[in-house]
Design a protein around this motif. Structure first.
Motif, PDB file in Angstrom:
ATOM      1  N   LEU A 209     -53.754 -45.310 135.384  1.00 11.12           N
ATOM      2  CA  LEU A 209     -54.550 -44.563 134.405  1.00 11.12           C
ATOM      3  C   LEU A 209     -53.668 -43.749 133.471  1.00 11.12           C
ATOM      4  O   LEU A 209     -53.956 -43.636 132.273  1.00 11.12           O
ATOM      5  CB  LEU A 209     -55.550 -43.649 135.125  1.00 11.12           C
ATOM      6  N   GLY A 210     -52.587 -43.186 133.989  1.00  8.25           N
ATOM      7  CA  GLY A 210     -51.655 -42.452 133.135  1.00  8.25           C
ATOM      8  C   GLY A 210     -51.004 -43.359 132.109  1.00  8.25           C
ATOM      9  O   GLY A 210     -50.856 -42.991 130.936  1.00  8.25           O
ATOM     10  N   GLY A 211     -50.614 -44.553 132.524  1.00 11.50           N
ATOM     11  CA  GLY A 211     -50.038 -45.511 131.585  1.00 11.50           C
ATOM     12  C   GLY A 211     -51.029 -45.922 130.509  1.00 11.50           C
ATOM     13  O   GLY A 211     -50.677 -46.028 129.328  1.00 11.50           O
ATOM     14  N   LEU A 212     -52.268 -46.144 130.908  1.00 11.57           N
ATOM     15  CA  LEU A 212     -53.301 -46.480 129.917  1.00 11.57           C
ATOM     16  C   LEU A 212     -53.534 -45.315 128.961  1.00 11.57           C
ATOM     17  O   LEU A 212     -53.721 -45.518 127.756  1.00 11.57           O
ATOM     18  CB  LEU A 212     -54.609 -46.853 130.619  1.00 11.57           C
ATOM     19  N   ALA A 213     -53.526 -44.103 129.487  1.00  8.18           N
ATOM     20  CA  ALA A 213     -53.697 -42.930 128.618  1.00  8.18           C
ATOM     21  C   ALA A 213     -52.553 -42.844 127.615  1.00  8.18           C
ATOM     22  O   ALA A 213     -52.777 -42.550 126.429  1.00  8.18           O
ATOM     23  CB  ALA A 213     -53.778 -41.657 129.465  1.00  8.18           C
ATOM     24  N   ASN A 214     -51.331 -43.122 128.051  1.00  8.76           N
ATOM     25  CA  ASN A 214     -50.194 -43.114 127.123  1.00  8.76           C
ATOM     26  C   ASN A 214     -50.389 -44.142 126.023  1.00  8.76           C
ATOM     27  O   ASN A 214     -50.054 -43.900 124.862  1.00  8.76           O
ATOM     28  CB  ASN A 214     -48.892 -43.408 127.874  1.00  8.76           C
ATOM     29  N   ALA A 215     -50.901 -45.305 126.370  1.00  8.74           N
ATOM     30  CA  ALA A 215     -51.076 -46.377 125.388  1.00  8.74           C
ATOM     31  C   ALA A 215     -52.255 -46.125 124.459  1.00  8.74           C
ATOM     32  O   ALA A 215     -52.195 -46.465 123.271  1.00  8.74           O
ATOM     33  CB  ALA A 215     -51.267 -47.719 126.106  1.00  8.74           C
TER      34      ALA A 215
ATOM     35  N   TYR B   1     -57.638 -38.045 148.167  1.00 14.54           N
ATOM     36  CA  TYR B   1     -57.560 -39.101 147.156  1.00 14.54           C
ATOM     37  C   TYR B   1     -57.463 -38.488 145.755  1.00 14.54           C
ATOM     38  O   TYR B   1     -56.588 -38.824 144.974  1.00 14.54           O
ATOM     39  CB  TYR B   1     -58.780 -40.025 147.240  1.00 14.54           C
ATOM     40  N   TRP B   2     -58.367 -37.578 145.444  1.00 15.90           N
ATOM     41  CA  TRP B   2     -58.453 -37.027 144.092  1.00 15.90           C
ATOM     42  C   TRP B   2     -57.169 -36.282 143.702  1.00 15.90           C
ATOM     43  O   TRP B   2     -56.654 -36.461 142.603  1.00 15.90           O
ATOM     44  CB  TRP B   2     -59.661 -36.108 143.963  1.00 15.90           C
ATOM     45  N   ASP B   3     -56.640 -35.477 144.597  1.00 21.14           N
ATOM     46  CA  ASP B   3     -55.431 -34.709 144.288  1.00 21.14           C
ATOM     47  C   ASP B   3     -54.220 -35.624 144.070  1.00 21.14           C
ATOM     48  O   ASP B   3     -53.426 -35.393 143.158  1.00 21.14           O
ATOM     49  CB  ASP B   3     -55.132 -33.699 145.397  1.00 21.14           C
ATOM     50  N   ALA B   4     -54.100 -36.670 144.901  1.00 20.29           N
ATOM     51  CA  ALA B   4     -52.983 -37.608 144.730  1.00 20.29           C
ATOM     52  C   ALA B   4     -53.121 -38.390 143.432  1.00 20.29           C
ATOM     53  O   ALA B   4     -52.135 -38.620 142.727  1.00 20.29           O
ATOM     54  CB  ALA B   4     -52.904 -38.555 145.926  1.00 20.29           C
ATOM     55  N   LEU B   5     -54.346 -38.787 143.093  1.00 21.31           N
ATOM     56  CA  LEU B   5     -54.585 -39.488 141.827  1.00 21.31           C
ATOM     57  C   LEU B   5     -54.196 -38.599 140.647  1.00 21.31           C
ATOM     58  O   LEU B   5     -53.474 -39.033 139.738  1.00 21.31           O
ATOM     59  CB  LEU B   5     -56.056 -39.898 141.722  1.00 21.31           C
ATOM     60  N   CYS B   6     -54.668 -37.371 140.651  1.00 16.91           N
ATOM     61  CA  CYS B   6     -54.391 -36.457 139.532  1.00 16.91           C
ATOM     62  C   CYS B   6     -52.903 -36.149 139.396  1.00 16.91           C
ATOM     63  O   CYS B   6     -52.383 -36.087 138.275  1.00 16.91           O
ATOM     64  CB  CYS B   6     -55.197 -35.164 139.698  1.00 16.91           C
ATOM     65  N   ALA B   7     -52.207 -35.974 140.511  1.00 16.74           N
ATOM     66  CA  ALA B   7     -50.768 -35.698 140.454  1.00 16.74           C
ATOM     67  C   ALA B   7     -50.003 -36.890 139.883  1.00 16.74           C
ATOM     68  O   ALA B   7     -49.115 -36.718 139.033  1.00 16.74           O
ATOM     69  CB  ALA B   7     -50.240 -35.346 141.844  1.00 16.74           C
ATOM     70  N   ALA B   8     -50.349 -38.097 140.313  1.00 16.19           N
ATOM     71  CA  ALA B   8     -49.668 -39.290 139.796  1.00 16.19           C
ATOM     72  C   ALA B   8     -49.992 -39.504 138.326  1.00 16.19           C
ATOM     73  O   ALA B   8     -49.136 -39.892 137.532  1.00 16.19           O
ATOM     74  CB  ALA B   8     -50.065 -40.515 140.616  1.00 16.19           C
ATOM     75  N   PHE B   9     -51.226 -39.243 137.945  1.00 17.49           N
ATOM     76  CA  PHE B   9     -51.646 -39.358 136.551  1.00 17.49           C
ATOM     77  C   PHE B   9     -50.826 -38.409 135.674  1.00 17.49           C
ATOM     78  O   PHE B   9     -50.254 -38.815 134.671  1.00 17.49           O
ATOM     79  CB  PHE B   9     -53.142 -39.033 136.441  1.00 17.49           C
ATOM     80  N   ALA B  10     -50.754 -37.149 136.075  1.00 14.42           N
ATOM     81  CA  ALA B  10     -50.027 -36.143 135.301  1.00 14.42           C
ATOM     82  C   ALA B  10     -48.541 -36.484 135.190  1.00 14.42           C
ATOM     83  O   ALA B  10     -47.932 -36.301 134.140  1.00 14.42           O
ATOM     84  CB  ALA B  10     -50.207 -34.761 135.941  1.00 14.42           C
ATOM     85  N   ALA B  11     -47.962 -37.006 136.269  1.00 10.11           N
ATOM     86  CA  ALA B  11     -46.536 -37.348 136.257  1.00 10.11           C
ATOM     87  C   ALA B  11     -46.237 -38.506 135.314  1.00 10.11           C
ATOM     88  O   ALA B  11     -45.117 -38.627 134.825  1.00 10.11           O
ATOM     89  CB  ALA B  11     -46.076 -37.694 137.671  1.00 10.11           C
ATOM     90  N   GLU B  12     -47.211 -39.331 135.049  1.00 15.35           N
ATOM     91  CA  GLU B  12     -47.021 -40.515 134.212  1.00 15.35           C
ATOM     92  C   GLU B  12     -47.130 -40.215 132.713  1.00 15.35           C
ATOM     93  O   GLU B  12     -46.647 -40.974 131.881  1.00 15.35           O
ATOM     94  CB  GLU B  12     -48.077 -41.566 134.602  1.00 15.35           C
ATOM     95  N   LEU B  13     -47.764 -39.103 132.354  1.00 15.32           N
ATOM     96  CA  LEU B  13     -48.078 -38.829 130.952  1.00 15.32           C
ATOM     97  C   LEU B  13     -46.865 -38.464 130.113  1.00 15.32           C
ATOM     98  O   LEU B  13     -45.962 -37.765 130.563  1.00 15.32           O
ATOM     99  CB  LEU B  13     -49.097 -37.697 130.855  1.00 15.32           C
ATOM    100  N   MET B  14     -46.907 -38.909 128.870  1.00 12.09           N
ATOM    101  CA  MET B  14     -45.896 -38.507 127.885  1.00 12.09           C
ATOM    102  C   MET B  14     -46.198 -37.076 127.439  1.00 12.09           C
ATOM    103  O   MET B  14     -47.339 -36.609 127.553  1.00 12.09           O
ATOM    104  CB  MET B  14     -45.927 -39.460 126.693  1.00 12.09           C
ATOM    105  N   PRO B  15     -45.183 -36.368 126.937  1.00 12.23           N
ATOM    106  CA  PRO B  15     -45.372 -34.952 126.580  1.00 12.23           C
ATOM    107  C   PRO B  15     -46.593 -34.630 125.720  1.00 12.23           C
ATOM    108  O   PRO B  15     -47.268 -33.630 125.996  1.00 12.23           O
ATOM    109  CB  PRO B  15     -44.057 -34.588 125.876  1.00 12.23           C
TER     110      PRO B  15
END
Length: 126
Positions: free
Chosen positions: A47-53, A72-86
Motif C-alpha cells: 500500500l505504501g508503494g501504491l501511495a508513492n505511485a 495487524y493494524w499497527d504492523a500494517l501502519c508501521a510498514a506503510f509509513a516506512a515505505e512512503l516518500m518524504p
C-alpha cells in the motif's frame, strides 16, 4: 487464508479461520504473531508503494483482516509509513468511515449516484 496457512507452516497448530489465529496471537502464540505481522507488513509495504505511485489524499483499508486487532493494524501502519516518500510522510491508512458496513452502505448509495440504465439517445431499441 494466507495468514492462516503461514501460521501452520511456521509450526503453529492448524486453524480453520483467521480469527482463531488472531486469538492465539492474543494469547502469546509466537507462530500466530509472526504470521499476522508478516501479512500486515507485506500489505503495508504494498500500500505504501501504491501511495508513492498514485499520490492519494486518503488511503482506506477495509475488510475483515484489518479488524482482527491492533497487532495487524499497527504492523500494517508501521510498514506503510516506512515505505512512503518524504512528500507523503503524513499519510496514514484509515478504516472506512462506514465501519464494517462500508461496502453495504456504498452499494446502497449507488442507485442515488449512478443511473440504473442508460436511455437510448436515438429512441430506437438496440
Amino acid at each position: 487464508p494466507a495468514i492462516t496457512a503461514h501460521c501452520a507452516r511456521l509450526g503453529g497448530a492448524p486453524a480453520d479461520r483467521l480469527q482463531t489465529v488472531a486469538a492465539r496471537a492474543a494469547e502469546g502464540d509466537p507462530h500466530a504473531t509472526a504470521a499476522i505481522t508478516l501479512g500486515a507488513r507485506a500489505t503495508g509495504r504494498v500500500l505504501g508503494g501504491l501511495a508513492n505511485a498514485l499520490g492519494p489524499h486518503r488511503v482506506v483499508v477495509a475488510g475483515g483482516v484489518p479488524r482482527i486487532g491492533s497487532l495487524y493494524w499497527d504492523a500494517l501502519c508501521a510498514a506503510f509509513a516506512a515505505e512512503l516518500m518524504p512528500p507523503l510522510r503524513a499519510l496514514r491508512p484509515r478504516p472506512p468511515r462506514g465501519g464494517a458496513d462500508a461496502a453495504v452502505l456504498g452499494a446502497a448509495a449507488l442507485p442515488r449516484t449512478l443511473p440504473l440504465h442508460h436511455p437510448h439517445t436515438t429512441g430506437a431499441p438496440s
